[in-house]
Design a protein around this motif. Structure first.
Motif, mmCIF file in Angstrom:
data_model
loop_
_atom_site.group_PDB
_atom_site.id
_atom_site.type_symbol
_atom_site.label_atom_id
_atom_site.label_comp_id
_atom_site.label_asym_id
_atom_site.label_seq_id
_atom_site.Cartn_x
_atom_site.Cartn_y
_atom_site.Cartn_z
ATOM 1 N N TYR A 62 7.928 1.724 7.277
ATOM 2 C CA TYR A 62 6.872 1.928 6.229
ATOM 3 C C TYR A 62 7.039 3.478 5.531
ATOM 4 O O TYR A 62 7.215 4.525 6.181
ATOM 5 C CB TYR A 62 5.511 1.824 6.717
ATOM 6 C CG TYR A 62 5.222 0.289 7.311
ATOM 7 C CD1 TYR A 62 5.534 -0.158 8.655
ATOM 8 C CD2 TYR A 62 4.772 -0.461 6.439
ATOM 9 C CE1 TYR A 62 5.290 -1.446 8.861
ATOM 10 C CE2 TYR A 62 4.462 -1.688 6.681
ATOM 11 C CZ TYR A 62 4.592 -2.082 7.959
ATOM 12 O OH TYR A 62 4.541 -3.507 8.142
ATOM 13 N N ASP A 63 6.784 3.612 4.349
ATOM 14 C CA ASP A 63 6.460 4.610 3.683
ATOM 15 C C ASP A 63 4.796 5.162 4.060
ATOM 16 O O ASP A 63 4.076 4.144 4.008
ATOM 17 C CB ASP A 63 6.668 4.506 1.956
ATOM 18 C CG ASP A 63 7.860 3.961 1.583
ATOM 19 O OD1 ASP A 63 8.077 4.069 0.282
ATOM 20 O OD2 ASP A 63 8.702 3.731 2.494
ATOM 21 N N ILE A 64 4.606 6.332 4.220
ATOM 22 C CA ILE A 64 3.505 6.812 4.313
ATOM 23 C C ILE A 64 3.046 7.815 3.111
ATOM 24 O O ILE A 64 3.753 8.778 2.965
ATOM 25 C CB ILE A 64 3.242 7.474 5.500
ATOM 26 C CG1 ILE A 64 3.767 6.299 6.750
ATOM 27 C CG2 ILE A 64 1.692 8.072 5.918
ATOM 28 C CD1 ILE A 64 2.652 5.365 7.056
ATOM 29 N N ARG A 69 2.054 2.423 3.054
ATOM 30 C CA ARG A 69 2.359 1.659 1.647
ATOM 31 C C ARG A 69 2.947 0.438 1.948
ATOM 32 O O ARG A 69 3.806 0.389 2.788
ATOM 33 C CB ARG A 69 3.230 2.649 0.897
ATOM 34 C CG ARG A 69 3.551 2.034 -0.485
ATOM 35 C CD ARG A 69 4.569 3.027 -1.141
ATOM 36 N NE ARG A 69 4.893 2.736 -2.519
ATOM 37 C CZ ARG A 69 5.887 3.344 -3.208
ATOM 38 N NH1 ARG A 69 6.797 4.240 -2.818
ATOM 39 N NH2 ARG A 69 5.952 2.904 -4.509
ATOM 40 N N ILE A 70 2.419 -0.599 1.402
ATOM 41 C CA ILE A 70 3.074 -1.957 1.365
ATOM 42 C C ILE A 70 3.667 -2.680 0.009
ATOM 43 O O ILE A 70 4.314 -3.454 0.257
ATOM 44 C CB ILE A 70 2.108 -2.743 2.138
ATOM 45 C CG1 ILE A 70 0.829 -3.103 1.443
ATOM 46 C CG2 ILE A 70 1.680 -2.470 3.599
ATOM 47 C CD1 ILE A 70 -0.012 -4.514 1.837
ATOM 48 N N LEU A 71 3.241 -1.872 -0.942
ATOM 49 C CA LEU A 71 3.906 -2.407 -2.220
ATOM 50 C C LEU A 71 4.591 -1.492 -2.818
ATOM 51 O O LEU A 71 4.295 -0.350 -2.747
ATOM 52 C CB LEU A 71 2.230 -3.005 -3.210
ATOM 53 C CG LEU A 71 1.534 -3.887 -2.500
ATOM 54 C CD1 LEU A 71 0.284 -4.438 -3.400
ATOM 55 C CD2 LEU A 71 2.377 -5.332 -2.367
ATOM 56 N N PHE A 72 5.458 -1.852 -3.835
ATOM 57 C CA PHE A 72 6.359 -0.849 -4.483
ATOM 58 C C PHE A 72 6.326 -1.345 -6.049
ATOM 59 O O PHE A 72 7.306 -1.252 -6.766
ATOM 60 C CB PHE A 72 7.660 -0.765 -3.736
ATOM 61 C CG PHE A 72 7.747 -0.704 -2.440
ATOM 62 C CD1 PHE A 72 7.252 -1.639 -1.613
ATOM 63 C CD2 PHE A 72 8.034 0.794 -2.082
ATOM 64 C CE1 PHE A 72 7.344 -0.929 0.041
ATOM 65 C CE2 PHE A 72 7.747 1.244 -0.912
ATOM 66 C CZ PHE A 72 7.442 0.173 0.239
ATOM 67 N N GLY A 73 5.285 -1.883 -6.396
ATOM 68 C CA GLY A 73 5.401 -2.503 -7.887
ATOM 69 C C GLY A 73 5.179 -1.308 -9.005
ATOM 70 O O GLY A 73 5.584 -1.232 -9.993
ATOM 71 N N TYR A 100 -1.327 0.756 -1.299
ATOM 72 C CA TYR A 100 -1.455 1.121 0.053
ATOM 73 C C TYR A 100 -2.589 0.125 0.939
ATOM 74 O O TYR A 100 -3.549 -0.198 0.332
ATOM 75 C CB TYR A 100 -1.813 2.396 0.379
ATOM 76 C CG TYR A 100 -1.129 3.503 -0.400
ATOM 77 C CD1 TYR A 100 -0.579 3.738 -1.737
ATOM 78 C CD2 TYR A 100 -0.074 4.086 0.852
ATOM 79 C CE1 TYR A 100 0.391 4.688 -1.708
ATOM 80 C CE2 TYR A 100 0.939 5.130 0.273
ATOM 81 C CZ TYR A 100 1.026 5.240 -0.888
ATOM 82 O OH TYR A 100 2.117 6.148 -1.316
ATOM 83 N N ASP A 101 -2.270 -0.255 2.124
ATOM 84 C CA ASP A 101 -3.497 -1.078 2.586
ATOM 85 C C ASP A 101 -4.255 -0.468 3.789
ATOM 86 O O ASP A 101 -5.282 -0.677 3.704
ATOM 87 C CB ASP A 101 -2.549 -2.317 3.375
ATOM 88 C CG ASP A 101 -1.472 -1.989 4.473
ATOM 89 O OD1 ASP A 101 -1.021 -2.839 5.172
ATOM 90 O OD2 ASP A 101 -1.279 -0.966 4.678
ATOM 91 N N TYR A 102 -3.677 0.296 4.848
ATOM 92 C CA TYR A 102 -4.555 0.838 5.766
ATOM 93 C C TYR A 102 -4.481 2.418 5.461
ATOM 94 O O TYR A 102 -3.595 3.089 5.093
ATOM 95 C CB TYR A 102 -3.949 0.601 6.972
ATOM 96 C CG TYR A 102 -4.284 -0.943 7.543
ATOM 97 C CD1 TYR A 102 -3.359 -1.784 7.515
ATOM 98 C CD2 TYR A 102 -5.347 -1.211 8.259
ATOM 99 C CE1 TYR A 102 -3.375 -3.154 7.910
ATOM 100 C CE2 TYR A 102 -5.600 -2.264 8.680
ATOM 101 C CZ TYR A 102 -4.854 -3.331 8.606
ATOM 102 O OH TYR A 102 -4.963 -4.670 8.909
#
Length: 124
Positions: free
Chosen positions: A32-34, A98-102, A111-113
């Protein structure tokens, strides 16, 4: 369960340094990206820096050359080294997964959490 816990904040004089830590648990950090974000009183949350899973780094113009993000996957931890601190760096600092890359690395919706935040105060 996913958790992100920030630490390392505090009171520092202008020109000083701090190192923030973001301890991750409940998922494999390697993939994951942070990102690091901050929010000052009365202001919107803004992106500070992000490190991708492959080690690429991104910073906002306001911290470029002063802040450095790094990661230690073996310790499940991401760091933010902050040097030459200014009073305008005063804020609560958050890390997030980070979970999206749009859009872009500083888009909050990607980012989710999020962690609970750590206060950084730069004052003499």
């Amino acid at each position: 369960q996913v958790h992100l816990v920030e630490s390392g904040g505090g009171l520092v004089q202008p020109g000083g340094s701090l190192r923030l830590s973001c301890a991750a648990s409940g998922f494999t950090l390697d993939y994951y990206d942070i990102g690091w974000f901050r929010q000052a009183p009365g202001k919107e949350r803004e992106g500070v820096s992000c490190i991708s899973s492959d080690g690429s780094r991104y910073e906002s113009d306001s911290v470029k050359g002063r802040f450095t993000i790094s990661r230690d996957n073996a310790k499940n931890t991401v760091y933010l080294q902050m040097n030459s601190l200014k009073p305008e760096d005063t804020a609560v600092y958050y890390c997030a997964r980070r979970i999206l890359f749009g859009s872009s690395w500083y888009a909050l919706l990607e980012y989710d959490y999020w962690g609970q935040g750590t206060q950084v105060t730069v004052s003499s």
